[in-house]
Design a protein around this motif. Structure first.
Motif, PDB file in Angstrom:
ATOM      1  N   MET A  68       0.849  -1.194   0.000  1.00 52.06           N
ATOM      2  CA  MET A  68       0.000   0.000   0.000  1.00 52.06           C
ATOM      3  C   MET A  68       0.877   1.234   0.000  1.00 52.06           C
ATOM      4  O   MET A  68       2.076   1.159   0.298  1.00 52.06           O
ATOM      5  CB  MET A  68      -0.920   0.000   1.212  1.00 52.06           C
ATOM      6  N   TYR A  76      -6.026   2.510   4.650  1.00 52.12           N
ATOM      7  CA  TYR A  76      -5.298   1.258   4.456  1.00 52.12           C
ATOM      8  C   TYR A  76      -5.347   0.391   5.717  1.00 52.12           C
ATOM      9  O   TYR A  76      -5.366  -0.838   5.632  1.00 52.12           O
ATOM     10  CB  TYR A  76      -3.850   1.539   4.069  1.00 52.12           C
ATOM     11  N   MET A  79      -8.474  -1.546   5.586  1.00 47.86           N
ATOM     12  CA  MET A  79      -8.304  -2.709   4.699  1.00 47.86           C
ATOM     13  C   MET A  79      -7.554  -3.821   5.423  1.00 47.86           C
ATOM     14  O   MET A  79      -7.944  -4.993   5.390  1.00 47.86           O
ATOM     15  CB  MET A  79      -7.533  -2.303   3.445  1.00 47.86           C
ATOM     16  N   SER A 124      -2.419  -1.996  -3.595  1.00 46.56           N
ATOM     17  CA  SER A 124      -3.288  -0.835  -3.768  1.00 46.56           C
ATOM     18  C   SER A 124      -2.439   0.356  -4.215  1.00 46.56           C
ATOM     19  O   SER A 124      -2.033   1.190  -3.411  1.00 46.56           O
ATOM     20  CB  SER A 124      -4.029  -0.512  -2.461  1.00 46.56           C
ATOM     21  N   ILE A 146      -6.405  -3.511  -5.437  1.00 48.19           N
ATOM     22  CA  ILE A 146      -7.449  -2.686  -4.833  1.00 48.19           C
ATOM     23  C   ILE A 146      -7.308  -1.291  -5.443  1.00 48.19           C
ATOM     24  O   ILE A 146      -6.318  -0.599  -5.208  1.00 48.19           O
ATOM     25  CB  ILE A 146      -7.317  -2.612  -3.305  1.00 48.19           C
ATOM     26  N   GLY A 147      -8.283  -0.901  -6.238  1.00 54.26           N
ATOM     27  CA  GLY A 147      -8.205   0.348  -6.979  1.00 54.26           C
ATOM     28  C   GLY A 147      -8.503   0.078  -8.444  1.00 54.26           C
ATOM     29  O   GLY A 147      -8.478  -1.070  -8.892  1.00 54.26           O
ATOM     30  N   ASN A 157      -9.682  -7.369  -9.535  1.00 56.81           N
ATOM     31  CA  ASN A 157      -9.688  -5.948  -9.218  1.00 56.81           C
ATOM     32  C   ASN A 157     -10.867  -5.613  -8.311  1.00 56.81           C
ATOM     33  O   ASN A 157     -12.016  -5.927  -8.634  1.00 56.81           O
ATOM     34  CB  ASN A 157      -9.772  -5.171 -10.546  1.00 56.81           C
ATOM     35  N   ARG A 159     -12.601  -2.345  -6.620  1.00 59.79           N
ATOM     36  CA  ARG A 159     -12.533  -0.890  -6.782  1.00 59.79           C
ATOM     37  C   ARG A 159     -13.638  -0.170  -6.030  1.00 59.79           C
ATOM     38  O   ARG A 159     -14.684  -0.734  -5.731  1.00 59.79           O
ATOM     39  CB  ARG A 159     -12.599  -0.531  -8.266  1.00 59.79           C
ATOM     40  N   SER A 294     -13.517   0.923   2.517  1.00 54.46           N
ATOM     41  CA  SER A 294     -12.150   0.403   2.632  1.00 54.46           C
ATOM     42  C   SER A 294     -12.127  -1.002   3.234  1.00 54.46           C
ATOM     43  O   SER A 294     -11.428  -1.894   2.734  1.00 54.46           O
ATOM     44  CB  SER A 294     -11.298   1.353   3.483  1.00 54.46           C
ATOM     45  N   ARG A 297     -13.553  -3.503   0.776  1.00 55.50           N
ATOM     46  CA  ARG A 297     -12.624  -3.763  -0.329  1.00 55.50           C
ATOM     47  C   ARG A 297     -11.482  -4.674   0.117  1.00 55.50           C
ATOM     48  O   ARG A 297     -11.054  -5.561  -0.620  1.00 55.50           O
ATOM     49  CB  ARG A 297     -12.078  -2.440  -0.874  1.00 55.50           C
TER      50      ARG A 297
END
Length: 350
Positions: A68, A76, A79, A124, A146-147, A157, A159, A294, A297
């Motif tokens: 990250m 983060y 996450m 990410s 992630i993104g 992915n 997102r 977050s 994800r």
């Protein structure tokens, strides 16, 4: 001296077959409930697996990396709090990389997958360059991003929907009567900066508000840089009545500057952040913020990666987490915080 625990004793304690224990300890695809039973029995019996011997035999390390931009960013951390337990329950350790959003560091992490120090990677990145795409196309282990990534990129992915998230925030500010809505963004060459900047412009257009370059200030996704960007904006256009901030750290910097300038929030200037981190609810005044999911994800990314590690070779998947607007005092007014705390204005709590 008594012999240590063996595969046989673990199987007996877990109530599963010896073959099942062997599959779990060697990292082979196994039912989640069986993994949980075997790992619990191994821990209870004090079984210490020889990681080096196991990885040489199975070509698995039972480690997964999470790369990250900033390990100190609460988004983060949210996450991470979801990724860790999902992987741990499946018998994986988590290795962290904080890359400071340096593309070369992220490319190096992707390249090192060929050294098999981990079995898979969750990444990410703030920027997705051609070099990223080349390395993703030839990655030697499963990767989940992630993104957002360019359409057609063959990688799992997860997102956020920044476009809808920004629209929720702008619609909310507009409904409150705000018309001089400024945007404090991060770098436009980043994935979130580009997406949120475009969404801001689109939301204004849909509401019939003119796009004014003087109401846009570019900084970075950190509190000090956010504060500097807001100070520069206020010097240029002191009559703004709302700030749409690209993340919560920028918004917290905005609150610092507005307080120092004698501006009341939200009476003079309403403020909205993005990410809805723990800091949003803890700030003063509490911060209205758009949750981009977050935690959700992170959990989705970990689950996707586990499916790949268990042998799923299907087509790449895209998971989009919908945003939510959390309204707090930075737009709803000081009564919001008083109601939440139970303070009745007479010096007593309820």
């Amino acid at each position: 001296m008594a012999d240590g625990p063996t595969i046989n004793t673990i199987a007996e304690r877990a109530g599963v077959s010896i073959a099942s224990v062997s599959r779990v300890l060697n990292g082979l695809p196994t039912r989640q409930e069986t993994v949980r039973k075997v790992m619990a029995a191994a821990d209870e019996l004090g079984y210490v697996r020889n990681a080096v011997a196991r990885s040489l035999k199975s070509r698995r390390t039972h480690q997964v990396a999470f790369a990250m931009a900033d390990v100190g960013n609460p988004a983060y951390l949210a996450m991470l709090r979801e990724i860790q337990p999902v992987l741990k329950a499946a018998g994986y350790r988590l290795v962290l990389h904080s890359t400071d959003a340096v593309a070369a560091d992220e490319i190096d992490v992707l390249h090192s997958l060929g050294e098999r120090y981990v079995d898979g990677l969750i990444m990410s990145p703030l920027r997705v360059t051609e070099a990223h795409l080349r390395m993703l196309a030839t990655a030697r282990a499963p990767v989940v991003i992630i993104g957002s990534v360019p359409e057609g990129t063959r990688v799992d992915n997860v997102r956020a929907d920044s476009r809808t998230g920004v629209r929720l925030a702008i619609d909310h500010l507009y409904a409150l009567g705000r018309r001089r809505i400024a945007m404090i963004n991060g770098p436009l060459d980043t994935v979130p900066g580009a997406a949120r900047g475009a969404a801001y412009r689109e939301a204004l257009h849909d509401l019939g508000l003119p796009y004014d370059e003087s109401l846009v200030q570019i900084g970075d996704f950190y509190r000090p840089e956010g504060a500097r960007a807001v100070a520069a904006l206020l010097d240029r256009v002191p009559d703004v009545d709302a700030l749409m901030c690209a993340n919560d750290l920028i918004a917290l910097g905005a609150l610092d500057v507005l307080r120092a300038a004698g501006k009341r929030v939200p009476e003079d200037v309403a403020v909205v952040g993005m990410d809805d981190t723990d800091l949003a609810a803890a700030s003063w005044p509490s911060l209205t913020s758009v949750s981009l999911g977050s935690a959700e994800r992170g959990k989705a990314a970990a689950e996707l990666l586990l499916e790949r590690l268990r042998g799923d070779a299907g087509e790449p998947r895209v998971v989009t987490v919908p945003p939510r607007l959390a309204v707090r005092a930075s737009t709803a007014g000081p009564d919001y915080d008083r109601r939440q705390s139970g303070y009745d204005g007479e010096g007593s709590g309820k």
